[in-house]
Structure formats: structure tokens, C-alpha cells
Scaffold this motif. Structure first.
Motif, PDB file in Angstrom:
ATOM      1  N   ILE A  14      95.239  61.040  17.537  1.00 39.84           N
ATOM      2  CA  ILE A  14      94.382  62.216  17.549  1.00 39.84           C
ATOM      3  C   ILE A  14      93.352  62.083  18.659  1.00 39.84           C
ATOM      4  CG2 ILE A  14      92.732  63.562  16.169  1.00 39.84           C
ATOM      5  CD1 ILE A  14      94.089  62.465  13.703  1.00 39.84           C
ATOM      6  N   SER A  15      93.058  63.185  19.329  1.00 41.88           N
ATOM      7  CA  SER A  15      92.052  63.168  20.390  1.00 41.88           C
ATOM      8  C   SER A  15      90.674  62.855  19.816  1.00 41.88           C
ATOM      9  CB  SER A  15      92.000  64.529  21.085  1.00 41.88           C
ATOM     10  OG  SER A  15      93.239  64.833  21.648  1.00 41.88           O
ATOM     11  N   GLY A  16      89.850  62.203  20.609  1.00 38.55           N
ATOM     12  CA  GLY A  16      88.475  61.962  20.198  1.00 38.55           C
ATOM     13  C   GLY A  16      88.229  60.513  19.842  1.00 38.55           C
ATOM     14  N   TYR A  17      87.170  60.288  19.109  1.00 36.14           N
ATOM     15  CA  TYR A  17      86.739  58.948  18.784  1.00 36.14           C
ATOM     16  C   TYR A  17      86.784  58.727  17.277  1.00 36.14           C
ATOM     17  CZ  TYR A  17      85.363  58.923  23.643  1.00 36.14           C
ATOM     18  OH  TYR A  17      85.396  58.990  25.012  1.00 36.14           O
ATOM     19  N   ASN A  18      86.797  57.471  16.885  1.00 38.53           N
ATOM     20  CA  ASN A  18      86.993  57.085  15.496  1.00 38.53           C
ATOM     21  C   ASN A  18      86.007  57.787  14.560  1.00 38.53           C
ATOM     22  OD1 ASN A  18      87.319  55.802  13.065  1.00 38.53           O
ATOM     23  ND2 ASN A  18      87.217  53.727  13.890  1.00 38.53           N
ATOM     24  N   PRO A  19      86.476  58.660  13.682  1.00 42.40           N
ATOM     25  CA  PRO A  19      85.561  59.391  12.795  1.00 42.40           C
ATOM     26  C   PRO A  19      84.890  58.494  11.765  1.00 42.40           C
ATOM     27  CG  PRO A  19      87.837  59.809  12.174  1.00 42.40           C
ATOM     28  CD  PRO A  19      87.881  59.052  13.467  1.00 42.40           C
ATOM     29  N   PHE A  20      85.484  57.339  11.488  1.00 40.85           N
ATOM     30  CA  PHE A  20      84.926  56.471  10.454  1.00 40.85           C
ATOM     31  C   PHE A  20      83.715  55.674  10.931  1.00 40.85           C
ATOM     32  CE2 PHE A  20      89.211  57.288   8.869  1.00 40.85           C
ATOM     33  CZ  PHE A  20      88.905  57.693   7.576  1.00 40.85           C
ATOM     34  N   ILE A  21      83.381  55.794  12.216  1.00 42.85           N
ATOM     35  CA  ILE A  21      82.125  55.214  12.690  1.00 42.85           C
ATOM     36  C   ILE A  21      80.946  56.036  12.175  1.00 42.85           C
ATOM     37  CG2 ILE A  21      80.748  54.667  14.746  1.00 42.85           C
ATOM     38  CD1 ILE A  21      83.334  54.107  16.223  1.00 42.85           C
ATOM     39  N   LEU A  22      81.183  57.306  11.904  1.00 44.80           N
ATOM     40  CA  LEU A  22      80.126  58.157  11.355  1.00 44.80           C
ATOM     41  C   LEU A  22      79.707  57.640   9.983  1.00 44.80           C
ATOM     42  CD1 LEU A  22      81.542  61.606  12.409  1.00 44.80           C
ATOM     43  CD2 LEU A  22      79.181  60.898  12.838  1.00 44.80           C
ATOM     44  N   LYS A  23      78.435  57.413   9.827  1.00 43.88           N
ATOM     45  CA  LYS A  23      77.905  56.924   8.558  1.00 43.88           C
ATOM     46  C   LYS A  23      78.220  57.913   7.442  1.00 43.88           C
ATOM     47  CE  LYS A  23      73.550  55.348   6.493  1.00 43.88           C
ATOM     48  NZ  LYS A  23      72.089  55.175   6.729  1.00 43.88           N
ATOM     49  N   GLY A  24      78.793  57.419   6.366  1.00 51.99           N
ATOM     50  CA  GLY A  24      79.113  58.255   5.218  1.00 51.99           C
ATOM     51  C   GLY A  24      80.533  58.783   5.198  1.00 51.99           C
ATOM     52  N   MET A  25      81.281  58.607   6.288  1.00 46.44           N
ATOM     53  CA  MET A  25      82.621  59.199   6.356  1.00 46.44           C
ATOM     54  C   MET A  25      83.585  58.557   5.361  1.00 46.44           C
ATOM     55  SD  MET A  25      84.372  61.625   7.689  1.00 46.44           S
ATOM     56  CE  MET A  25      83.644  62.145   9.251  1.00 46.44           C
ATOM     57  N   ASN A  26      83.518  57.239   5.203  1.00 46.44           N
ATOM     58  CA  ASN A  26      84.410  56.581   4.249  1.00 46.44           C
ATOM     59  C   ASN A  26      84.212  57.125   2.835  1.00 46.44           C
ATOM     60  OD1 ASN A  26      86.110  54.361   5.476  1.00 46.44           O
ATOM     61  ND2 ASN A  26      84.119  53.833   6.331  1.00 46.44           N
ATOM     62  N   LYS A  27      82.962  57.256   2.424  1.00 54.71           N
ATOM     63  CA  LYS A  27      82.668  57.781   1.090  1.00 54.71           C
ATOM     64  C   LYS A  27      83.120  59.232   0.969  1.00 54.71           C
ATOM     65  CE  LYS A  27      78.717  54.784   0.055  1.00 54.71           C
ATOM     66  NZ  LYS A  27      77.258  54.737  -0.248  1.00 54.71           N
ATOM     67  N   ALA A  28      82.949  59.990   2.048  1.00 55.65           N
ATOM     68  CA  ALA A  28      83.354  61.397   2.029  1.00 55.65           C
ATOM     69  C   ALA A  28      84.854  61.531   1.794  1.00 55.65           C
ATOM     70  CB  ALA A  28      82.956  62.073   3.341  1.00 55.65           C
ATOM     71  N   ILE A  29      85.635  60.709   2.468  1.00 59.67           N
ATOM     72  CA  ILE A  29      87.091  60.794   2.327  1.00 59.67           C
ATOM     73  C   ILE A  29      87.533  60.326   0.944  1.00 59.67           C
ATOM     74  CG2 ILE A  29      89.277  59.860   3.166  1.00 59.67           C
ATOM     75  CD1 ILE A  29      88.015  62.084   4.882  1.00 59.67           C
ATOM     76  N   GLU A  30      86.887  59.301   0.424  1.00 60.18           N
ATOM     77  CA  GLU A  30      87.219  58.840  -0.926  1.00 60.18           C
ATOM     78  C   GLU A  30      86.993  59.950  -1.948  1.00 60.18           C
ATOM     79  OE1 GLU A  30      84.885  55.388  -1.641  1.00 60.18           O
ATOM     80  OE2 GLU A  30      85.955  54.132  -0.185  1.00 60.18           O
TER      81      GLU A  30
END
Length: 291
Positions: A14-30
């Protein structure tokens, strides 16, 4: 060295940069995956401007693809700093039976709203890119929040929403998330954020998908206006169609009509909406000239 998240998609990363570097993204996906997998009611809440409409539309399309139970709401007040209050939650969000509320570019007014959501059993995922003074005891994604190491801080609402969509795609192994970049491009261009860094990547990739878009609403706008070039002028023509017009039913209701245009899977319905919006905008122009 190729980043781990890109290696998942090699060669179709996918184009762009690692979305999981964003704080809170892991919890959001869970939390989001729990809602999707268990058919819990998800409500997506966004603003009525072009950036907000493109953000809500693209996320709705992804969640529908995953067969999620999802509804959307449009923030109905013309305020620069959009904040959801307790009345919004009681009368709109809870009325829809929400178990998970995702806001895009719309924050919470105070701790009172947080406590109300807890009382009603509504979990929160808040995406915004404006600084907030609230202590976040809910899932919060903001590249400008303290402790977030994400490099690109000036994403528009639609650009930030695409980061969530990328993370969803990684979790569910979706191979075609980039096709939604046509909508993201339009939101970014309307928001007039700097076209450097990741914004530049999203704009470049978005142009590729806009030229051959499979979004029925965008395709209807392009055909109605006989657009052949997708330079700034061409994209601005599309934006003019997406800006909710003032009409008898009001700006907010027209925003919902525009959102339907961008999310419908019925091309004939999309053509009808485009003709309606054209008539409405034409009538508004005539009234303005006569006044």
C-alpha cells in the motif's frame, strides 16, 4: 530495508507510510475488528465539508466491503471547531444503537460526553488532527498528540482516515485499498494541505485511480461534466459538485445526498443525484444573479 508492514503486501504494498506508527492505531484496529467480526453497530461521524464527506464515504465503503453493520452521521452545525456534545450522542448516536462511534475530524466537547458514552455502552475511536486539551481515556488517533512519533503531522481528515483504512487493510489482508485514493485525493485538494511528504504520495497515487475510478458517484460526475483531464481544474470541477449546495432541504441534508452519491453501488441512482445537484446549483446561481 523494506518496512515490515510493506513486506506483508509485497509486491502489492500500500502507498504511504506505516499506519501503526500512529499512536493509538493498534488499539483502534483491535476494537474495530471486534465490532466488524461480531456485527456490532458502528456509527461513523464526520463533518459536512468536502474533506469530511470524502473521509466518511471512503471509510463507509471499506466497512461495507467487510460486511460491517455501519451507519453514518454528519455534524450539523457550521462551526470551525467541530465538537460533539451530549445532545448529539443521545439524540443521534445512541438512537442508532451504536456500540462503537468513530469520529473523523470531529472531537468531543468535554469529559461529560466521554462519561455519557461509557454509560450508554458506546466505545470511542476519535480521529482528528487538531490539538486537544482533553485527557484521552478512549482510543485517540492524532498525529499532533503528545507522544505520537508519526512523521507527517499535516494530514487532512481524509488523509488521516486513509491511515485507518490502511491499517484495516493490513489486518484483513485487503489487496485493493488504494482504489479509494480517488476520494482521498479530492478531500486533500479541498483541504489545501501542503502537497509535500505523504500528502504528495497520496495525491500522486490518487490521480492514477481517479482517472479510472470505479466509484459510481465520481464516474457520474466525470461523465456529466465530460471531464477528460484530471489536473487541478478538473479536480476542482469535481469538488464543486461535491460541495453541499444550499437548497430547500438545507445544507446538511444535501451533504447526506452527496454522501449517498459517493457510496452508492447503483450507477443509475448516482446519475440521478448528479442531475439533482446540478439543477440545485444552477437554480442557486440564477437566484444569486437576480438578487
Amino acid at each position: 530495508m523494506r518496512k515490515f508492514w510493506e513486506s506483508i503486501y509485497c509486491p502489492n504494498y500500500i502507498s504511504g507510510y506505516n499506519p501503526f506508527i500512529l499512536k493509538g492505531m493498534n488499539k483502534a484496529i483491535e476494537r474495530l475488528a471486534l465490532a466488524v467480526n461480531n456485527r456490532q453497530k458502528i456509527v461513523v461521524y464526520g463533518t459536512y465539508n468536502v474533506d469530511g464527506i470524502c473521509a466518511v464515504s471512503s471509510l463507509i465503503l471499506v466497512l461495507r466491503y467487510l460486511n460491517a453493520d455501519v451507519e453514518y452521521l454528519i455534524y450539523d452545525r457550521q462551526e470551525a471547531d467541530a465538537r460533539i456534545n451530549s445532545v448529539d450522542i443521545k439524540n443521534n448516536v445512541d438512537f442508532l444503537g451504536a456500540e462503537l462511534l468513530i469520529t473523523l475530524g470531529v472531537g468531543l466537547k468535554s469529559k461529560e460526553e466521554v462519561e455519557l458514552c461509557k454509560k450508554l455502552g458506546i466505545d470511542l475511536i476519535i480521529l482528528e488532527n487538531e490539538e486537544s486539551d482533553l485527557v484521552n481515556d478512549y482510543i485517540y488517533i492524532n498525529p499532533n498528540q503528545k507522544g505520537c512519533q508519526y512523521r507527517y503531522k499535516n494530514l487532512s481528515t481524509s488523509g488521516l482516515t486513509f491511515k485507518l483504512m490502511q491499517a484495516i487493510a493490513i489486518y484483513y489482508n485487503m489487496k485493493s485499498i488504494n482504489k479509494y485514493l480517488d476520494l482521498i485525493l479530492i478531500g486533500i485538494q479541498w483541504a489545501k494541505v501542503p502537497s509535500k511528504g505523504e500528502n504528495g504520495v497520496l495525491i500522486k497515487e490518487g490521480n492514477k485511480f481517479l482517472m479510472n475510478t470505479n466509484n459510481n458517484g465520481l464516474r457520474s460526475i466525470i461523465e456529466f461534466n465530460s471531464l477528460e483531464e484530471f489536473n487541478n481544474d478538473g479536480i476542482n470541477n469535481i469538488i464543486e459538485f461535491i460541495i453541499p449546495p444550499i437548497g430547500a432541504v438545507g445544507v446538511m441534508d444535501n451533504a447526506r445526498i452527496v454522501l449517498e452519491l459517493l457510496t452508492t453501488n447503483d450507477k443509475d441512482r448516482a446519475d440521478q443525484i448528479v442531475k439533482y445537484l446540478y439543477r440545485l446549483k444552477t437554480n442557486n446561481s440564477i437566484r444569486y444573479m437576480e438578487s
